[in-house]
Design a protein around this motif. Structure first.
Motif, PDB file in Angstrom:
ATOM      1  N   LEU A  90       0.831  -1.209   0.000  1.00 34.69           N
ATOM      2  CA  LEU A  90       0.000   0.000   0.000  1.00 34.69           C
ATOM      3  C   LEU A  90       0.868   1.261   0.000  1.00 34.69           C
ATOM      4  N   LYS A  91       1.930   1.246   0.801  1.00 32.65           N
ATOM      5  CA  LYS A  91       2.826   2.407   0.829  1.00 32.65           C
ATOM      6  C   LYS A  91       3.516   2.600  -0.519  1.00 32.65           C
ATOM      7  N   ALA A  92       3.804   1.491  -1.204  1.00 32.67           N
ATOM      8  CA  ALA A  92       4.396   1.589  -2.540  1.00 32.67           C
ATOM      9  C   ALA A  92       3.421   2.230  -3.523  1.00 32.67           C
ATOM     10  N   LYS A  93       2.129   1.879  -3.410  1.00 33.25           N
ATOM     11  CA  LYS A  93       1.115   2.500  -4.284  1.00 33.25           C
ATOM     12  C   LYS A  93       0.996   3.995  -4.002  1.00 33.25           C
ATOM     13  N   ILE A  94       1.100   4.376  -2.751  1.00 36.00           N
ATOM     14  CA  ILE A  94       1.009   5.791  -2.399  1.00 36.00           C
ATOM     15  C   ILE A  94       2.228   6.544  -2.934  1.00 36.00           C
ATOM     16  N   THR A  95       3.404   5.931  -2.842  1.00 35.42           N
ATOM     17  CA  THR A  95       4.616   6.538  -3.408  1.00 35.42           C
ATOM     18  C   THR A  95       4.482   6.688  -4.924  1.00 35.42           C
ATOM     19  N   GLU A  96       3.956   5.668  -5.573  1.00 41.81           N
ATOM     20  CA  GLU A  96       3.718   5.716  -7.020  1.00 41.81           C
ATOM     21  C   GLU A  96       2.743   6.844  -7.369  1.00 41.81           C
ATOM     22  N   THR A  97       1.723   6.985  -6.555  1.00 46.14           N
ATOM     23  CA  THR A  97       0.727   8.034  -6.790  1.00 46.14           C
ATOM     24  C   THR A  97       1.356   9.419  -6.659  1.00 46.14           C
ATOM     25  N   ARG A  98       2.202   9.610  -5.679  1.00 48.94           N
ATOM     26  CA  ARG A  98       2.889  10.894  -5.523  1.00 48.94           C
ATOM     27  C   ARG A  98       3.721  11.231  -6.759  1.00 48.94           C
ATOM     28  N   ALA A  99       4.378  10.221  -7.299  1.00 45.29           N
ATOM     29  CA  ALA A  99       5.227  10.436  -8.468  1.00 45.29           C
ATOM     30  C   ALA A  99       4.407  10.752  -9.719  1.00 45.29           C
ATOM     31  N   ASN A 100       3.257  10.070  -9.871  1.00 46.97           N
ATOM     32  CA  ASN A 100       2.439  10.230 -11.079  1.00 46.97           C
ATOM     33  C   ASN A 100       1.509  11.430 -11.029  1.00 46.97           C
ATOM     34  N   GLY A 101       1.104  11.832  -9.813  1.00 48.12           N
ATOM     35  CA  GLY A 101       0.117  12.899  -9.680  1.00 48.12           C
ATOM     36  C   GLY A 101      -1.314  12.400  -9.732  1.00 48.12           C
ATOM     37  N   PHE A 102      -1.500  11.097  -9.874  1.00 50.16           N
ATOM     38  CA  PHE A 102      -2.834  10.476  -9.853  1.00 50.16           C
ATOM     39  C   PHE A 102      -2.662   9.033  -9.399  1.00 50.16           C
ATOM     40  N   ALA A 103      -3.767   8.410  -8.990  1.00 45.62           N
ATOM     41  CA  ALA A 103      -3.741   7.023  -8.535  1.00 45.62           C
ATOM     42  C   ALA A 103      -4.451   6.133  -9.535  1.00 45.62           C
TER      43      ALA A 103
END
Length: 270
Positions: A197-210
């Motif tokens: 889950l924390k990896a998905k949140i980090t990915e979201t921060r990088a992309n600007g969307f989830a």
């Protein structure tokens, strides 16, 4: 989402306090709200004794509260006389919320334009700690019961809107929310592992969307973007949902993510 899972999630919602030492607190109103709140965790009419048990209030007090609320139209008897259910007057307050909440008012024209452009389901959800509460739902050609219900809630930890919101919080706040979440799987694909889950949140921060695949519904792909208040704190999210039978994750993201992010930024500025 199954009714069983929905009841499980709703049963964890904090009830409004029925007691307080604050001299400004009116305990009788608190208890009335406690009685109304018991309907969050049921899918059938409730008896007087059941309301007493679920609310934690004495039967005599509950009887007086129900009489008052029934007189005012906020509680009524089920048409088959099997117990008590919320009354019609509750909907008046739902309308007031829709009319007067600044996020909903600002978002509505933006969501309508987004729905016309992308022709997929567009949702607005409001951030409420461990859950997101749907405040607007604009349907696509694929309709299911749960996707038509304003007021329906989903867990923050396993939704694209939730990930988008968490991405705008600091790590300590994210940890606090994830630790307090039940992390119950809704589908076989729901991510429940904390590190994942924390990896998905980090990915979201990088992309600007989830981007979420089959987290709440099997076969569904969703993109979420956070709406920020004047302090740049996340308060809501836009999410758009499509079918994996029609879209690959790559194509869905490429086509819709920029539009969703722009819509969220427009509402945030508003």
């Amino acid at each position: 989402m199954s009714p069983k899972f929905l009841r499980s999630e709703l049963s964890r919602l904090p009830y409004p306090p029925a007691e307080s030492d604050d001299p400004l607190f009116i305990q009788s109103i608190g208890r009335a709200m406690q009685v109304l709140s018991v309907f969050h965790q049921t899918d059938r009419p409730l008896s007087l004794q059941e309301i007493s048990t679920l609310s934690g209030l004495g039967r005599s007090a509950v009887q007086r509260i129900i009489f008052t609320l029934r007189t005012m139209g906020y509680i009524t008897r089920d048409p088959d006389d099997r117990g008590y259910v919320p009354g019609l007057r509750i909907l008046d307050h739902s309308l007031d919320f829709q009319r007067l909440n600044p996020i909903v008012v600002t978002a509505n024209p933006v969501l309508l334009e987004l729905r016309r452009t992308i022709r997929e389901r567009v949702d607005l959800s409001l951030f409420d700690d461990l859950r997101l509460v749907y405040a607007s739902r604009l349907q696509s050609k694929r309709e299911i019961l749960s996707s038509t219900m304003i007021g329906h809630s989903v867990p923050t930890f396993c939704t694209s809107g939730g990930w988008a919101i968490l991405a705008h919080l600091d790590d300590a706040e994210v940890d606090d929310i994830l630790i307090r979440s039940t992390l119950t799987a809704v589908t076989p694909k729901t991510i429940t592992n904390l590190d994942a889950l924390k990896a998905k949140i980090t990915e979201t921060r990088a992309n600007g969307f989830a981007l979420a695949l089959e987290q709440i519904l099997a076969g569904e792909i969703t993109i979420g973007a956070a709406i920020l208040d004047s302090q740049r704190r996340p308060v809501a999210a836009i999410h758009v949902a499509g079918s994996l039978a029609e879209w690959t994750a790559k194509d869905f993201s490429r086509k819709f993510a920029p539009l969703i992010v722009q819509a969220a930024q427009t509402i945030s500025r508003g």
